[in-house]
Design an enzyme around this catalytic site. Structure first.
Site, PDB file in Angstrom:
ATOM      1  N   LYS A  76      -6.892  11.793  -1.442  1.00 56.04           N
ATOM      2  CA  LYS A  76      -6.066  11.477  -0.266  1.00 56.04           C
ATOM      3  C   LYS A  76      -4.618  11.917  -0.505  1.00 56.04           C
ATOM      4  CE  LYS A  76      -4.121   7.833   2.583  1.00 56.04           C
ATOM      5  NZ  LYS A  76      -3.850   6.409   2.806  1.00 56.04           N
TER       6      LYS A  76
ATOM      7  N   TYR B  53      -5.530   1.730   8.407  1.00 51.56           N
ATOM      8  CA  TYR B  53      -6.505   2.390   9.290  1.00 51.56           C
ATOM      9  C   TYR B  53      -7.303   3.482   8.559  1.00 51.56           C
ATOM     10  CZ  TYR B  53      -3.924   0.211  13.194  1.00 51.56           C
ATOM     11  OH  TYR B  53      -3.330  -0.677  14.062  1.00 51.56           O
ATOM     12  N   ASP B  54      -7.214   3.558   7.237  1.00 53.49           N
ATOM     13  CA  ASP B  54      -7.890   4.617   6.468  1.00 53.49           C
ATOM     14  C   ASP B  54      -9.372   4.797   6.830  1.00 53.49           C
ATOM     15  OD1 ASP B  54      -5.758   5.574   5.023  1.00 53.49           O
ATOM     16  OD2 ASP B  54      -6.204   4.448   3.206  1.00 53.49           O
TER      17      ASP B  54
ATOM     18  N   ASP C 116       8.260   5.599   7.496  1.00 58.37           N
ATOM     19  CA  ASP C 116       7.707   4.953   8.689  1.00 58.37           C
ATOM     20  C   ASP C 116       6.521   5.794   9.088  1.00 58.37           C
ATOM     21  OD1 ASP C 116       8.159   2.664  10.543  1.00 58.37           O
ATOM     22  OD2 ASP C 116       7.939   4.260  12.006  1.00 58.37           O
TER      23      ASP C 116
ATOM     24  N   GLY D 172       0.833  -1.211   0.000  1.00 59.17           N
ATOM     25  CA  GLY D 172       0.000   0.000   0.000  1.00 59.17           C
ATOM     26  C   GLY D 172       0.859   1.249   0.000  1.00 59.17           C
TER      27      GLY D 172
HETATM   28  P1  IMP Z   1       5.206   0.836   9.266  1.00 56.97           P
HETATM   29  O1  IMP Z   1       5.321  -0.120   8.128  1.00 56.97           O
HETATM   30  O2  IMP Z   1       5.942   0.451  10.489  1.00 56.97           O
HETATM   31  O3  IMP Z   1       5.480   2.252   8.840  1.00 56.97           O
HETATM   32  O4  IMP Z   1       3.662   0.750   9.682  1.00 56.97           O
HETATM   33  C1  IMP Z   1       2.748   1.726   9.380  1.00 56.97           C
HETATM   34  C2  IMP Z   1       1.384   1.311   9.890  1.00 56.97           C
HETATM   35  O5  IMP Z   1       0.527   2.442   9.806  1.00 56.97           O
HETATM   36  C3  IMP Z   1       0.733   0.214   9.072  1.00 56.97           C
HETATM   37  O6  IMP Z   1      -0.043  -0.568   9.909  1.00 56.97           O
HETATM   38  C4  IMP Z   1      -0.161   0.982   8.097  1.00 56.97           C
HETATM   39  O7  IMP Z   1      -1.277   0.245   7.706  1.00 56.97           O
HETATM   40  C5  IMP Z   1      -0.540   2.206   8.906  1.00 56.97           C
HETATM   41  N1  IMP Z   1      -0.623   3.346   7.998  1.00 56.97           N
HETATM   42  C6  IMP Z   1       0.403   4.134   7.578  1.00 56.97           C
HETATM   43  N2  IMP Z   1      -0.026   5.045   6.683  1.00 56.97           N
HETATM   44  C7  IMP Z   1      -1.337   4.811   6.531  1.00 56.97           C
HETATM   45  C8  IMP Z   1      -2.314   5.417   5.702  1.00 56.97           C
HETATM   46  O8  IMP Z   1      -2.085   6.323   4.893  1.00 56.97           O
HETATM   47  N3  IMP Z   1      -3.541   4.901   5.837  1.00 56.97           N
HETATM   48  C9  IMP Z   1      -3.858   3.880   6.668  1.00 56.97           C
HETATM   49  N4  IMP Z   1      -2.987   3.275   7.440  1.00 56.97           N
HETATM   50  C10 IMP Z   1      -1.714   3.740   7.369  1.00 56.97           C
END
Ligand code: IMP
Length: 207
Positions: free
Chosen positions: A182, A161-162, A75, A18
């Site tokens: 978005k 979490y969108d 991150d 994503g």
């Molecule tokens: P990371 O891979 O450690 O950066 O985890 C980021 C977390 O935040 C993941 O669970 C993603 O699904 C959530 N997250 C980050 N950006 C978004 C977004 O734009 N929309 C929804 N969830 C997000």
């Protein structure tokens, strides 16, 4: 003066499809040839820091050194004010199941069940972007999008979490918005705008 990113290959140090899709869309037209850490078979380093910037730095440096190319890492996470910023850097962990897969429906329900016990709806998404070079130099950027958490979740577009986040000044959740809408306002777009202004030559910025 921030170090400039020369045209050529750039590693996107993420294994999250994503995020990869969104960062690739934001980088389109900048004369860069993108390759993901997943495609290069790079290992995912442990995210042991307690800040978004700290964890993005770990990922960007590990990828830049392993690939011997500049690398950009993201991150990001979701924070609820009444939960003292949780889940924050542990946003992905809250969705983790025992079998290693992630379940965002149950993660969102967990956040909402805890948040409902406190007054206040303030929430925000954060995105740290770190650009690292094989020599260990880094440039760091933080974008934030304020808004409120909503329950029940609304919308099917996007990821993570969108559906439970309604950005400030908008009636739709991230999950209900058209992806382009978005991208125009998101935490990732804000971090990206800082990164582009600092590290991409002005001639490659959109008019
Ligand atoms: P990371 O891979 O450690 O950066 O985890 C980021 C977390 O935040 C993941 O669970 C993603 O699904 C959530 N997250 C980050 N950006 C978004 C977004 O734009 N929309 C929804 N969830 C997000």
């Amino acid at each position: 003066m921030p170090r400039q990113l020369a045209p050529g290959r750039l590693v996107l140090a993420t294994h999250n499809k994503g995020k990869l899709r969104e960062v690739a869309a934001l980088l389109a037209g900048h004369g860069l040839s993108l390759v993901s850490a997943g495609e290069l078979g790079l290992p995912e380093p442990a995210e042991t820091e307690t800040s978004f910037i700290g964890n993005a730095r770990i990922k960007a440096l590990a990828a830049a050194r392993a690939a011997n190319l500049p690398a950009l890492a993201d991150d990001s996470g979701f924070s609820v004010a009444s939960l003292e910023g949780a889940p924050g850097v542990y946003t992905a962990d809250w969705a983790q199941l025992a079998d290693g897969t992630r379940d965002y429906a149950q993660a969102m329900a967990k956040v909402a069940a805890l948040a409902e016990q406190h007054p206040g709806r303030l929430a925000w998404f954060s995105c740290a972007l770190v650009l690292a070079w094989p020599d260990g130099h880094t440039e760091c950027f933080l974008g934030e999008a304020p808004g409120q958490w909503v329950w029940p979740p609304r919308g099917l577009t996007g990821f993570g979490y969108d559906p439970m986040f309604q950005p400030e000044g908008h009636a739709q959740t991230y999950g209900e918005m058209d992806p382009a809408a978005k991208h125009a306002i998101s935490h990732r777009a804000r971090a990206f705008a800082q990164f582009a202004a600092a590290c991409l030559p002005k001639s490659r910025l959109p008019a």
